[in-house]
Design a protein around this motif. Structure first.
Motif, PDB file in Angstrom:
ATOM      1  N   ASP B 154      -1.884   1.776   2.275  1.00 51.03           N
ATOM      2  CA  ASP B 154      -0.867   2.740   2.698  1.00 51.03           C
ATOM      3  C   ASP B 154      -0.521   2.564   4.172  1.00 51.03           C
ATOM      4  O   ASP B 154       0.634   2.685   4.565  1.00 51.03           O
ATOM      5  CB  ASP B 154      -1.351   4.165   2.443  1.00 51.03           C
ATOM      6  CG  ASP B 154      -1.386   4.488   0.951  1.00 51.03           C
ATOM      7  OD1 ASP B 154      -0.796   3.734   0.157  1.00 51.03           O
ATOM      8  OD2 ASP B 154      -2.018   5.496   0.575  1.00 51.03           O
ATOM      9  N   HIS B 155      -1.532   2.265   4.986  1.00 57.44           N
ATOM     10  CA  HIS B 155      -1.248   2.009   6.406  1.00 57.44           C
ATOM     11  C   HIS B 155      -0.321   0.813   6.548  1.00 57.44           C
ATOM     12  O   HIS B 155       0.572   0.807   7.397  1.00 57.44           O
ATOM     13  CB  HIS B 155      -2.541   1.766   7.176  1.00 57.44           C
ATOM     14  CG  HIS B 155      -3.355   3.006   7.363  1.00 57.44           C
ATOM     15  ND1 HIS B 155      -4.590   3.001   7.945  1.00 57.44           N
ATOM     16  CD2 HIS B 155      -3.119   4.295   7.032  1.00 57.44           C
ATOM     17  CE1 HIS B 155      -5.067   4.233   7.968  1.00 57.44           C
ATOM     18  NE2 HIS B 155      -4.193   5.025   7.420  1.00 57.44           N
ATOM     19  N   VAL B 157       1.949  -0.110   4.432  1.00 59.74           N
ATOM     20  CA  VAL B 157       3.302   0.321   4.073  1.00 59.74           C
ATOM     21  C   VAL B 157       3.916   1.132   5.206  1.00 59.74           C
ATOM     22  O   VAL B 157       5.093   0.964   5.548  1.00 59.74           O
ATOM     23  CB  VAL B 157       3.300   1.136   2.762  1.00 59.74           C
ATOM     24  CG1 VAL B 157       4.696   1.629   2.434  1.00 59.74           C
ATOM     25  CG2 VAL B 157       2.755   0.305   1.619  1.00 59.74           C
ATOM     26  N   MET B 158       3.115   1.983   5.842  1.00 56.41           N
ATOM     27  CA  MET B 158       3.621   2.763   6.976  1.00 56.41           C
ATOM     28  C   MET B 158       4.109   1.829   8.081  1.00 56.41           C
ATOM     29  O   MET B 158       5.160   2.042   8.687  1.00 56.41           O
ATOM     30  CB  MET B 158       2.530   3.695   7.500  1.00 56.41           C
ATOM     31  CG  MET B 158       2.258   4.868   6.583  1.00 56.41           C
ATOM     32  SD  MET B 158       0.699   5.732   6.941  1.00 56.41           S
ATOM     33  CE  MET B 158       0.945   6.177   8.649  1.00 56.41           C
ATOM     34  N   MET B 159       3.326   0.802   8.327  1.00 59.34           N
ATOM     35  CA  MET B 159       3.677  -0.225   9.308  1.00 59.34           C
ATOM     36  C   MET B 159       5.020  -0.850   8.970  1.00 59.34           C
ATOM     37  O   MET B 159       5.888  -1.006   9.827  1.00 59.34           O
ATOM     38  CB  MET B 159       2.583  -1.301   9.197  1.00 59.34           C
ATOM     39  CG  MET B 159       2.499  -2.214  10.330  1.00 59.34           C
ATOM     40  SD  MET B 159       1.662  -1.382  11.659  1.00 59.34           S
ATOM     41  CE  MET B 159       2.260  -2.380  13.011  1.00 59.34           C
ATOM     42  N   LEU B 161       7.389   0.327   7.019  1.00 56.01           N
ATOM     43  CA  LEU B 161       8.494   1.274   7.102  1.00 56.01           C
ATOM     44  C   LEU B 161       8.798   1.661   8.538  1.00 56.01           C
ATOM     45  O   LEU B 161       9.940   1.961   8.888  1.00 56.01           O
ATOM     46  CB  LEU B 161       8.167   2.537   6.302  1.00 56.01           C
ATOM     47  CG  LEU B 161       8.102   2.384   4.791  1.00 56.01           C
ATOM     48  CD1 LEU B 161       7.539   3.647   4.147  1.00 56.01           C
ATOM     49  CD2 LEU B 161       9.481   2.083   4.232  1.00 56.01           C
ATOM     50  N   GLY B 162       7.764   1.641   9.368  1.00 54.60           N
ATOM     51  CA  GLY B 162       7.960   2.133  10.728  1.00 54.60           C
ATOM     52  C   GLY B 162       8.423   1.075  11.707  1.00 54.60           C
ATOM     53  O   GLY B 162       9.107   1.385  12.677  1.00 54.60           O
ATOM     54  N   THR B 163       8.070  -0.188  11.467  1.00 54.63           N
ATOM     55  CA  THR B 163       8.353  -1.181  12.502  1.00 54.63           C
ATOM     56  C   THR B 163       9.182  -2.372  12.038  1.00 54.63           C
ATOM     57  O   THR B 163       9.651  -3.139  12.870  1.00 54.63           O
ATOM     58  CB  THR B 163       7.059  -1.749  13.127  1.00 54.63           C
ATOM     59  OG1 THR B 163       6.402  -2.589  12.180  1.00 54.63           O
ATOM     60  CG2 THR B 163       6.103  -0.652  13.536  1.00 54.63           C
ATOM     61  N   MET B 164       9.342  -2.565  10.724  1.00 47.80           N
ATOM     62  CA  MET B 164      10.028  -3.782  10.292  1.00 47.80           C
ATOM     63  C   MET B 164      11.488  -3.534   9.939  1.00 47.80           C
ATOM     64  O   MET B 164      11.850  -2.461   9.483  1.00 47.80           O
ATOM     65  CB  MET B 164       9.328  -4.367   9.065  1.00 47.80           C
ATOM     66  CG  MET B 164       7.961  -4.922   9.357  1.00 47.80           C
ATOM     67  SD  MET B 164       7.318  -5.734   7.893  1.00 47.80           S
ATOM     68  CE  MET B 164       5.766  -6.369   8.530  1.00 47.80           C
ATOM     69  N   GLU B 168      12.589  -8.363   7.028  1.00 50.01           N
ATOM     70  CA  GLU B 168      11.141  -8.471   7.150  1.00 50.01           C
ATOM     71  C   GLU B 168      10.453  -7.698   6.035  1.00 50.01           C
ATOM     72  O   GLU B 168       9.460  -8.158   5.463  1.00 50.01           O
ATOM     73  CB  GLU B 168      10.689  -7.904   8.493  1.00 50.01           C
ATOM     74  CG  GLU B 168      11.207  -8.683   9.679  1.00 50.01           C
ATOM     75  CD  GLU B 168      10.855  -7.998  10.993  1.00 50.01           C
ATOM     76  OE1 GLU B 168      10.442  -8.696  11.910  1.00 50.01           O
ATOM     77  OE2 GLU B 168      10.988  -6.764  11.091  1.00 50.01           O
ATOM     78  N   TYR B 203      11.138   1.921  -2.369  1.00 51.91           N
ATOM     79  CA  TYR B 203       9.811   1.610  -1.842  1.00 51.91           C
ATOM     80  C   TYR B 203       9.893   1.141  -0.396  1.00 51.91           C
ATOM     81  O   TYR B 203       9.075   1.525   0.438  1.00 51.91           O
ATOM     82  CB  TYR B 203       9.180   0.528  -2.710  1.00 51.91           C
ATOM     83  CG  TYR B 203       7.802   0.094  -2.295  1.00 51.91           C
ATOM     84  CD1 TYR B 203       6.751   0.998  -2.252  1.00 51.91           C
ATOM     85  CD2 TYR B 203       7.537  -1.233  -1.967  1.00 51.91           C
ATOM     86  CE1 TYR B 203       5.477   0.591  -1.891  1.00 51.91           C
ATOM     87  CE2 TYR B 203       6.272  -1.643  -1.608  1.00 51.91           C
ATOM     88  CZ  TYR B 203       5.244  -0.725  -1.560  1.00 51.91           C
ATOM     89  OH  TYR B 203       3.979  -1.123  -1.194  1.00 51.91           O
ATOM     90  N   GLY B 205      12.271   1.756   1.781  1.00 56.64           N
ATOM     91  CA  GLY B 205      13.073   2.586   2.667  1.00 56.64           C
ATOM     92  C   GLY B 205      14.446   1.999   2.946  1.00 56.64           C
ATOM     93  O   GLY B 205      14.978   2.152   4.046  1.00 56.64           O
TER      94      GLY B 205
END
Lengths: 247, 247
Positions: B154-155, B157-159, B161-164, B168, B203, B205
């Motif tokens: 999950d981390h 996926v957060m990465m 969604l948050g940075t790519m 990417e 999935y 975003g």
DNA sequence: TTCTGTGGTTGACATGGATCAAGCCAACGC
DNA sequence: GCGTTGGCTTGATCCATGTCAACCACAGAA
């Protein structure tokens, strides 16, 4: 090296003695639901305290894993680093919450845990926790619930990052903080942020400028009062409404 | 209601008999690392199979939780619904992976699990799993690792969604699928997507149009060959390089 | 007191991805 | 065959957020 002055020693002993059984966080933390006798067995396990000064690492990504940590006081962030240098804050943790669950999987920590203010944690040797949780069913079950709750929380963040716009994200973030402060007996309407705008942005998948603008907008609209890191929430339902301003 | 024809019954019994100890997924799934004798004890627990037809729910958000599920064959997605109607796919699961861990926390499922093709799962009653894992240390430890791995995933996926950025994200997604197919003995370079562009977008975003454009771009650049849901990866390192095209 | 550094705010502008819209393709039923 | 439907692709345009830059506020050091 701490002084061995007898008085100090007595204090430190008495502190150790009060571990979980006397901790006022026990209803939020691992010991939830344990009997007095069970609590005392847990105390034996949670004997190591560790102070972490603001800005210091509790652990780093890549380090070997052997303990999880319960936050006794203070405030942490966890972040993950990508090979190419990008990083992201994956969470903010406060008193009563557990740190280090990510390390169980590979026996190595996969993120950094950094104190955002001077903090104190209880180290819980994981293999001993496994032994004890074989004997105390309530502990076993509650530990499973805590891990599962972390998974559910992460899904919430994925939701936020995947479907919400900037202002919705910040509103959700503030409401979440407020709710967590409340359940620790603090004001739900007034608190200090321990993290910078940049750290909030990293967590929410936004740039610090965007976070700053959203704060300003919320203030203009009368939802909150911001003064640096001091936040007062003036209109909870206004914030909640903001969260549903679908795109 | 299944027919009670004696032959059928025999077949179904023999299927049950082969549970974990004979399952070729056991090295990917819960039984990892168990001795033969331990495996047989796990077999007793994992006696219920369930077929889920394409498009059907294995469970729904809000339903009471009592079992986790190991996927024996097939392909699933999980998704979360927000009050305001927005939803997001939180994961795609394939053979050997576990479903339902999110339900432990509140005793209710917090997401929907939907089969993307005709599938079969093994139901594992959770309270019995807790009992057994008190007795089989390897099982206990491995279960903890599996939960922790889910948190680490999950981390990731957060990465993402948050940075790519869009391309990417899609590159990361394809590489992840490829890697998971590989560890199940399938081709790493050629596979069928079980999900639509819209589900991939949810999935990651992104909107389905963005996903589609990224597929086309990857094809133009010679990284992959796309034909509907059929994907061939032509240039793994090209995709990996795409993942690091920082913004 | 001034100087310096860190974090925060605000404005002007650029852009990646969303949105809207049209059309294509393959599978399926009639 | 032909029409329908769901999923996919592609183009044109728009807008939320990123980027770049200037400035401000406060804290700590000299």
């Amino acid at each position: 090296m701490p002084p061995t002055h007898p008085l100090n020693q007595e204090v430190s002993l008495s502190v150790i003695k009060t571990a979980c059984s006397n901790c006022n966080l026990r209803e939020l933390c691992l010991p939830l639901g344990l009997s007095l006798e069970e609590l005392e067995r847990l105390d034996d396990l949670v004997s190591t305290r560790r102070r972490v000064k603001r800005g210091d690492h509790l652990y780093r990504a890549g380090e070997g894993f052997d303990s999880i940590y319960a936050i006794r006081s203070g405030f942490f962030k966890t972040d993950v680093l990508l090979e190419d240098g990008r990083d992201q804050v994956t969470g903010f943790q406060m008193a009563g919450e557990l740190l280090g669950l990510d390390g169980i999987s590979t026996e190595h920590h996969t993120c950094n845990a950094i104190a955002l203010e001077d903090s104190e944690v209880c180290a819980i040797p994981f293999s001993r926790l496994e032994v004890l949780s074989r004997e105390i069913h309530t502990l076993q079950h509650h530990f499973h619930k805590v891990m599962s709750r972390e998974i559910v929380r992460d899904h919430g963040v994925m939701m936020l990052l995947g479907t919400m716009r900037a202002e919705e994200r910040l509103a959700a973030f503030l409401l979440n903080l407020s709710q967590r402060f409340t359940s620790r007996g603090f004001s739900h309407a007034e608190f200090y942020l321990r993290m910078t705008r940049e750290e909030i942005g990293s967590y929410l998948g936004l740039k610090l400028e965007t976070v700053s603008r959203a704060f300003s907008k919320f203030q203009e609209e009368g939802h909150i009062a911001v003064q640096q890191k001091h936040i007062r929430i003036l209109n909870v339902s206004g914030l909640k409404a903001l969260m549903n301003h679908q795109r």
